[in-house]
Design a protein around this motif. Structure first.
Motif, mmCIF file in Angstrom:
data_model
loop_
_atom_site.group_PDB
_atom_site.id
_atom_site.type_symbol
_atom_site.label_atom_id
_atom_site.label_comp_id
_atom_site.label_asym_id
_atom_site.label_seq_id
_atom_site.Cartn_x
_atom_site.Cartn_y
_atom_site.Cartn_z
ATOM 1 N N ALA A 114 51.052 113.839 -59.388
ATOM 2 C CA ALA A 114 49.654 113.595 -59.763
ATOM 3 C C ALA A 114 49.284 114.380 -61.017
ATOM 4 N N ALA A 115 49.826 115.591 -61.128
ATOM 5 C CA ALA A 115 49.529 116.435 -62.295
ATOM 6 C C ALA A 115 50.162 115.890 -63.565
ATOM 7 N N MET A 116 51.146 114.994 -63.438
ATOM 8 C CA MET A 116 51.828 114.435 -64.606
ATOM 9 C C MET A 116 51.136 113.189 -65.158
ATOM 10 N N VAL A 117 50.115 112.684 -64.460
ATOM 11 C CA VAL A 117 49.398 111.493 -64.922
ATOM 12 C C VAL A 117 48.724 111.800 -66.255
ATOM 13 N N THR A 118 48.949 110.943 -67.244
ATOM 14 C CA THR A 118 48.444 111.195 -68.597
ATOM 15 C C THR A 118 46.983 110.766 -68.730
ATOM 16 N N ARG A 119 46.353 111.190 -69.813
ATOM 17 C CA ARG A 119 44.958 110.820 -70.074
ATOM 18 C C ARG A 119 44.812 109.307 -70.191
ATOM 19 N N LEU A 120 45.748 108.664 -70.891
ATOM 20 C CA LEU A 120 45.688 107.205 -71.048
ATOM 21 C C LEU A 120 45.825 106.488 -69.713
ATOM 22 N N GLN A 121 46.705 107.002 -68.854
ATOM 23 C CA GLN A 121 46.866 106.395 -67.528
ATOM 24 C C GLN A 121 45.583 106.528 -66.723
ATOM 25 N N ARG A 122 44.946 107.692 -66.796
ATOM 26 C CA ARG A 122 43.681 107.915 -66.081
ATOM 27 C C ARG A 122 42.600 106.924 -66.526
ATOM 28 N N GLU A 123 42.550 106.702 -67.840
ATOM 29 C CA GLU A 123 41.502 105.842 -68.393
ATOM 30 C C GLU A 123 41.593 104.412 -67.886
ATOM 31 N N HIS A 124 42.756 104.018 -67.416
ATOM 32 C CA HIS A 124 42.937 102.647 -66.899
ATOM 33 C C HIS A 124 42.642 102.541 -65.399
ATOM 34 N N LEU A 125 42.319 103.663 -64.735
ATOM 35 C CA LEU A 125 42.103 103.640 -63.287
ATOM 36 C C LEU A 125 40.633 103.402 -62.952
ATOM 37 N N ASN A 126 40.386 102.751 -61.798
ATOM 38 C CA ASN A 126 39.011 102.569 -61.338
ATOM 39 C C ASN A 126 38.586 103.756 -60.483
ATOM 40 N N ALA A 127 37.334 103.736 -60.022
ATOM 41 C CA ALA A 127 36.766 104.886 -59.301
ATOM 42 C C ALA A 127 37.554 105.213 -58.041
ATOM 43 N N SER A 128 37.952 104.185 -57.297
ATOM 44 C CA SER A 128 38.697 104.410 -56.055
ATOM 45 C C SER A 128 40.064 105.043 -56.337
ATOM 46 N N GLN A 129 40.714 104.563 -57.384
ATOM 47 C CA GLN A 129 42.019 105.125 -57.750
ATOM 48 C C GLN A 129 41.894 106.574 -58.231
ATOM 49 N N LEU A 130 40.833 106.847 -59.012
ATOM 50 C CA LEU A 130 40.616 108.215 -59.489
ATOM 51 C C LEU A 130 40.339 109.176 -58.327
ATOM 52 N N GLN A 131 39.613 108.676 -57.332
ATOM 53 C CA GLN A 131 39.344 109.495 -56.144
ATOM 54 C C GLN A 131 40.659 109.813 -55.417
ATOM 55 N N SER A 132 41.525 108.814 -55.335
ATOM 56 C CA SER A 132 42.830 109.016 -54.699
ATOM 57 C C SER A 132 43.684 110.002 -55.492
ATOM 58 N N LEU A 133 43.599 109.899 -56.816
ATOM 59 C CA LEU A 133 44.358 110.816 -57.666
ATOM 60 C C LEU A 133 43.897 112.253 -57.426
ATOM 61 N N GLN A 134 42.579 112.433 -57.251
ATOM 62 C CA GLN A 134 42.056 113.775 -56.989
ATOM 63 C C GLN A 134 42.553 114.305 -55.649
ATOM 64 N N LEU A 135 42.650 113.425 -54.664
ATOM 65 C CA LEU A 135 43.191 113.833 -53.361
ATOM 66 C C LEU A 135 44.624 114.336 -53.512
ATOM 67 N N ALA A 136 45.416 113.602 -54.292
ATOM 68 C CA ALA A 136 46.809 113.998 -54.507
ATOM 69 C C ALA A 136 46.889 115.345 -55.227
ATOM 70 N N LEU A 137 46.024 115.519 -56.248
ATOM 71 C CA LEU A 137 46.006 116.786 -56.988
ATOM 72 C C LEU A 137 45.629 117.963 -56.095
ATOM 73 N N ASP A 138 44.706 117.706 -55.149
ATOM 74 C CA ASP A 138 44.227 118.769 -54.268
ATOM 75 C C ASP A 138 45.207 119.092 -53.148
ATOM 76 N N GLY A 139 46.222 118.218 -52.963
ATOM 77 C CA GLY A 139 47.160 118.432 -51.846
ATOM 78 C C GLY A 139 46.563 118.008 -50.532
ATOM 79 N N ALA A 140 45.670 117.004 -50.577
ATOM 80 C CA ALA A 140 45.019 116.531 -49.355
ATOM 81 C C ALA A 140 46.025 115.853 -48.440
#
Length: 1097
Positions: A1027-1053
């Motif tokens: 999750a920490a390796m996801v680039t800025r460009l990759q993030r910009e292509h994600l929707n709100a639900s995907q970004l929320q999931s990415l944050q869960l992965a970053l947090d170790g949820a």
């Protein structure tokens, strides 16, 4: 409240001791049951371990008898267990826990200095100091502490303590070394009859010189010149004088020459190469006695060849010196010229020791195969060879031997790396198997990946691979492909203990071996922990997990952040009350709320012993953890105890915290820890700089020791300050600059070094007669060696005017300078043409020696080179700055010169081509043979090629491992960046549980428009590192639900099955140590109890 009769009247443990202890408490009207007493003292002990300042205070209040007892049990007890009646104390474990705490160790050190020499025998105190100091001498032995050392000691005690300090020399700061020298000098002078000494005589006797040991390098020049010649003569005759002089790594040329002068004046003939004395069956020539002093021997006048060769033989140890290597190289070069008088290089090659490293490629090329063969016993022991030199000498040796066998290779030592990949591949498989398990394993790790692949492919093709696999040790095993591992049988758990594994291999082997071995057998191997999946961790029973957690904790550095996260969740589920505090930092941020009060110290201590990036790859998560650390420290780093506690956490503290919250007392201790930090930001370094200026004052007033201690941080000083330091301490600045990285991190320092070296050199004009070189300084060998990365400041014109011999001798070093711009590289390339002739005449070793200079070759020049050898290509492919056009030219040159087509390439060719493979087109990629691609796929998976190339590699991978949708975790780990070539449908089809097994480097390679097709569930299961390796460009292509999931992965949820989830808000609190009973406020009382009760803390 402490009555010594119960604990100290006798050293004999009796069954009724416990009864007496309880009776004692009741007599004091302190009502305890045995159980409550045990719990209270256990809690009190824990608190003391986590509050070392309080422990120091308690220790200082002990009377002499109590202190003696404490020291006896801590340091001199020979018992593993202490037993009294039916109560048993595991004293070994108790002591281990005590000594694992850095703060407690500091307390023991300070209290030993404060009380020990008054309470115990001096020799016992010296022994205790030795034990404590070996834990962390550099932190405890600060200059101000040296003043607390006793200045009157019995002779035996002083000798023992000075021996301890000599052993710890390299672990202490320069200021501490100077202070310890002062302490030793003070005592040695007291032991002398000072009335016998005056301004013209010295207190330094032969015995004192021996006692000083390595501290003799701190003797002032004038003191050395006053040493009595009789004492010098006596010292040199000591049996251990040579051993001592072999370790004076920090000696300067001036001091060495002063000692040499006194030795010469004392009556020894320094040119006498005959035996000067005998001991048993050994004879010693005088030069052998000189140790590292020979590195600065400068009396060349009328020296004969035999003396020169004897000196060269002794100078093999000079690479251990701290600096002055340019001077050593210059001396070796002069001695080499003398040694060759009236003889050819062929005649004396074997008697030149490691001075042969100073020979140019043209000199080595002139050697006969016979000469190299005769000198192999010397050549195979020499270190410091350049790749091009090894290639020439290996070729010469093998042209004499004709047949390459196990015996031939075993004779070559360090020259093994010069054997061509094709030569290895042409060997008998049985000989290759012997090499893998033979006498040169230390050199196998130095072979290039292409050479290692050549060996493995030949053994694999022979059908004898299964029997050879068990003998492949260390990192060499990592080169075995996943498909080759699958084909073999006969693996067992014990054979894994000596091997390094890639994660893909570990996943495969763990699954395979788990069918016939217990998990404990597999986890105890170490490397196989890399192959433990989250599903396996979750399926472990509670008792089994808690009992085997030690294997994970011991090998934490081998685990991925995802595995650590899984361990944290498992621990939280089965035993959140006893979860190791550092694992709380891996769980989502809200779990940090459980870290407070008494849990703070164990939390920081455990984090400080762990690599922060392993636990928290995400910057946001890392910042939250660091905020909790700051809260736990009450918002400041007050003193050295806080520094001890922080460990390597200090490397991650924010700049503002360093600026406003770190005391100067703490900074003095923290400096060493900061120097060990790998990735300090510019802002952190800036704050460290201001702290250093506050601590040590203006650099204009620094001593040599301060400058050495500040070390790499001098790069942060202003140009003016650096100029002052360079003028005062040019050798020290030069020494520090050698350790600095590329120019981007230290431009001002390297510029200062360049000016300092230039100004110190005579204004030598180029010997070339070219008009454009008149009035231009030409770089000399001496300057090039001294400057290292600072060579970047030579102008293009100066590089053009370099002498041909200077270039030929230093081309490899110049090729390592990372800061040369294109104009400088072109100038050096043109110099190479001038020295070596036209491009078609260049040999492989010429091309290999160029390093970055090769980047200046355009595509037409590349076409002219002889690129038939995959070993040449392997070296070229290590450069990361090739344009696609250049890479394509290298590829075409290799194919044409080796007479191969893409379809004929072997796996070792593919591995050797490395990044050049990114220049292949789709047709060429699909023509690679599947078996060869399969063997090289893990190496290809490390390349960052364009998306179209990765897509073709992905198609080739499917021919090896079947369709992408059938791939498992070990395959995803094996193929690395090739996974970046997956299309939308393939990526969407992966089970969410496979997402953590993509390599982190693969995540970056997935195009944003493909990455956005991942489901929220897949993204949530990426794991913290991916999750920490996801680039800025990759993030910009994600929707709100995907970004929320990415944050869960970053947090170790927690993202696994619902029934295993545990809410942070409903779990029981993490257990913290209970407050100690008011009546147990003195260290004396627990000293009695700890030896009377079973306290397994």
């Amino acid at each position: 409240i402490f009555d010594p009769v119960f604990c100290y009247s006798s050293n004999v443990w009796t069954a009724d001791m416990l009864t007496k202890v309880m009776a004692y408490f009741h007599a004091q009207e302190v009502m305890f049951t045995l159980s409550s007493l045990q719990m209270s003292i256990k809690s009190y002990l824990k608190n003391l371990l986590y509050q070392p300042r309080q422990l120091l205070s308690e220790f200082q209040q002990l009377d002499q008898q109590q202190f003696q007892t404490a020291m006896k049990y801590l340091f001199n007890s020979r018992k593993d267990r202490l037993e009294m009646g039916n109560i048993s104390l595991d004293w070994d474990k108790t002591r281990e826990r005590i000594f694992q705490s850095p703060g407690v160790n500091r307390t023991l050190f300070l209290v030993t200095l404060d009380k020990c020499f008054l309470a115990l025998s001096v020799l016992d105190c010296v022994d205790i100091l030795s034990q404590v100091l070996h834990v962390s001498a550099v932190n405890y032995l600060q200059p101000d502490v040296i003043g607390s050392l006793p200045n009157v000691l019995q002779e035996d005690a002083f000798r023992n303590l000075s021996t301890v300090f000599k052993d710890l020399y390299d672990k202490t700061s320069a200021k501490t070394q100077r202070a310890l020298y002062g302490w030793m000098k003070q005592i040695l002078q007291k032991s002398c009859n000072m009335s016998e000494f005056n301004e013209s005589t010295s207190w330094v006797s032969a015995e004192n010189l021996w006692i000083l040991g390595r501290y003799m390098v701190h003797l002032p020049l004038e003191e050395i010149m006053k040493i009595s010649l009789n004492e010098i003569r006596l010292f040199i005759s000591y049996d251990n004088a040579t051993k001592q002089l072999d370790t004076v790594y920090g000696i300067t040329p001036e001091l060495a020459q002063a000692f040499l002068e006194r030795i010469s004046s004392s009556g020894f003939d320094m040119r006498n190469t005959s035996t000067i004395y005998r001991q048993d069956s050994f004879s010693f020539s005088f030069m052998a006695v000189l140790g590292l002093l020979v590195c600065f021997y400068d009396d060349m006048e009328q020296m004969d060849a035999a003396v020169a060769r004897a000196l060269l033989h002794q100078m093999i140890k000079c690479n251990q010196l701290r600096g002055f290597q340019a001077e050593v190289q210059k001396l070796k070069s002069q001695l080499l010229n003398i040694a060759m008088q009236n003889q050819t290089l062929n005649d004396i090659l074997g008697s030149l020791s490691d001075a042969v490293v100073g020979l140019t490629s043209s000199q080595l090329e002139s050697l006969s195969p016979d000469a190299v063969h005769n000198a192999i016993a010397t050549l195979n022991q020499v270190s410091g060879w350049a790749k091009s030199q090894v290639m020439i000498l290996s070729s010469k040796y093998l042209s004499y031997e004709k047949v390459l066998s196990f015996y031939t290779v075993s004779q070559m030592g360090a020259l093994v790396t010069g054997i061509s990949t094709q030569s290895f591949y042409s060997m008998n498989p049985k000989d290759l198997s012997q090499i893998i398990q033979g006498t040169t394993p230390q050199y196998l790790s130095d072979l290039s990946p292409a050479q290692q692949q050549g060996i493995l492919r030949k053994i694999a093709a022979s059908g004898d691979f299964s029997s050879s696999v068990k003998d492949i040790q260390g990192a060499f095993f990592k080169e075995i492909s996943l498909s080759d591992l699958w084909k073999q049988t006969g693996y067992n758990s014990s054979m894994m203990k000596e091997k390094e594994l890639r994660r893909s291999q570990a996943l495969c082997l763990y699954e395979l071996l788990s069918k016939k071995y217990y998990p404990v057998d597999l986890l105890s191997t170490g490397q196989l922990v890399k192959g433990v999946t989250c599903q396996l961790i979750e399926s472990m029973g509670t008792d089994f997990f808690l009992n085997t957690f030690k294997f994970f904790e011991k090998n934490l550095h081998l685990l991925s952040p995802y595995q650590v996260n899984c361990l944290a969740w498992k621990f939280w589920k089965v035993s959140n009350a006893s979860i190791p505090p550092f694992l709380l930092s891996v769980l989502p941020i809200e779990y940090l709320e459980y870290v407070s009060g008494p849990l703070c110290v164990p939390f920081i201590e455990s984090l400080g012993k762990t690599e922060m990036n392993l636990l928290n790859p995400s910057l946001h998560k890392k910042n939250a953890v660091l905020q909790k650390v700051q809260e736990c420290l009450n918002g400041s780093i007050a003193d050295e105890y806080d520094v001890d506690l922080l460990g390597n956490l200090i490397c991650h503290l924010p700049p503002a915290f360093l600026r406003g919250r770190m005391s100067l007392k703490a900074m003095a201790t923290a400096l060493h820890q900061f120097k060990l930090c790998q990735q300090l930001s510019h802002e952190q370094k800036t704050e460290i700089k201001y702290k250093l200026l506050e601590l040590y004052g203006s650099p204009n007033n620094w001593t040599a020791e301060t400058t050495l201690d500040v070390g790499p941080f001098i790069a942060l000083m202003s140009k003016g300050e650096l100029n002052v330091l360079a003028e005062k301490f040019p050798d020290i600045i030069l020494q520090i600059a050698k350790t600095i990285g590329p120019i981007s991190s230290a431009e001002e320092l390297l510029s200062t070094v360049f000016e300092s070296v230039s100004n110190a050199s005579a204004n030598i004009e180029s010997p070339l007669s070219r008009p454009d070189c008149l009035g231009t300084r030409a770089p000399s060998s001496d300057e090039i060696i001294k400057l290292a990365e600072a060579n970047v400041f030579w102008s293009v014109q100066e590089l053009k005017c370099m002498d041909a011999g200077t270039f030929d001798k230093n081309v490899e070093l110049l090729g390592t300078v990372s800061g040369f711009n294109s104009s400088q590289l072109i100038a050096l390339k043109e110099k190479a043409k001038q020295v070596w002739g036209s491009l078609p005449d260049w040999k492989s070793y010429h091309i290999v020696s160029l390093g970055r200079i090769a980047l200046a070759l355009n595509e037409h020049e590349i076409e002219e080179l002889d690129l038939h050898s995959i070993d040449t290509i392997s070296v070229l492919s290590q450069q990361t700055e090739w344009t696609l056009t250049q890479a394509r030219s290298i590829l075409q040159g290799f194919l044409e010169d080796s007479g191969q087509t893409i379809s004929a390439l072997k796996s070792f060719d593919l591995v050797g081509l490395g990044a050049i493979l990114c220049a292949l087109n789709s047709t060429e990629i699909m023509s690679i043979r599947t078996a060869e691609f399969s063997a090289a796929v893990a190496r290809i998976g490390l390349l960052f090629c364009s998306t179209p190339v990765l897509r073709q590699f992905k198609k080739m991978t499917e021919s090896v491992f079947s369709t992408a949708t059938s791939w498992n975790g070990s395959i995803l780990q094996e193929i690395g960046t090739i996974a970046g070539g997956l299309n939308e449908d393939e990526l969407k089809a992966f089970d969410k549980n496979l997402m953590p097994y993509f390599q982190p480097i693969a995540i970056r390679c997935i195009p944003p428009e493909i990455f956005q097709t991942l489901s929220p569930e897949q993204i949530a299961n990426l794991g913290p590192e991916n999750a920490a390796m996801v680039t800025r460009l990759q993030r910009e292509h994600l929707n709100a639900s995907q970004l929320q999931s990415l944050q869960l992965a970053l947090d170790g949820a927690r993202t696994s099955t619902p029934e295993t989830q545990t809410s942070a808000s409903t779990t029981q609190a993490v257990q913290t140590p209970a407050p100690s009973a008011p009546c147990l406020s003195g260290l004396g009382i627990w000293l009695c109890a700890v030896f009377s009760l079973h306290l397994p803390f």
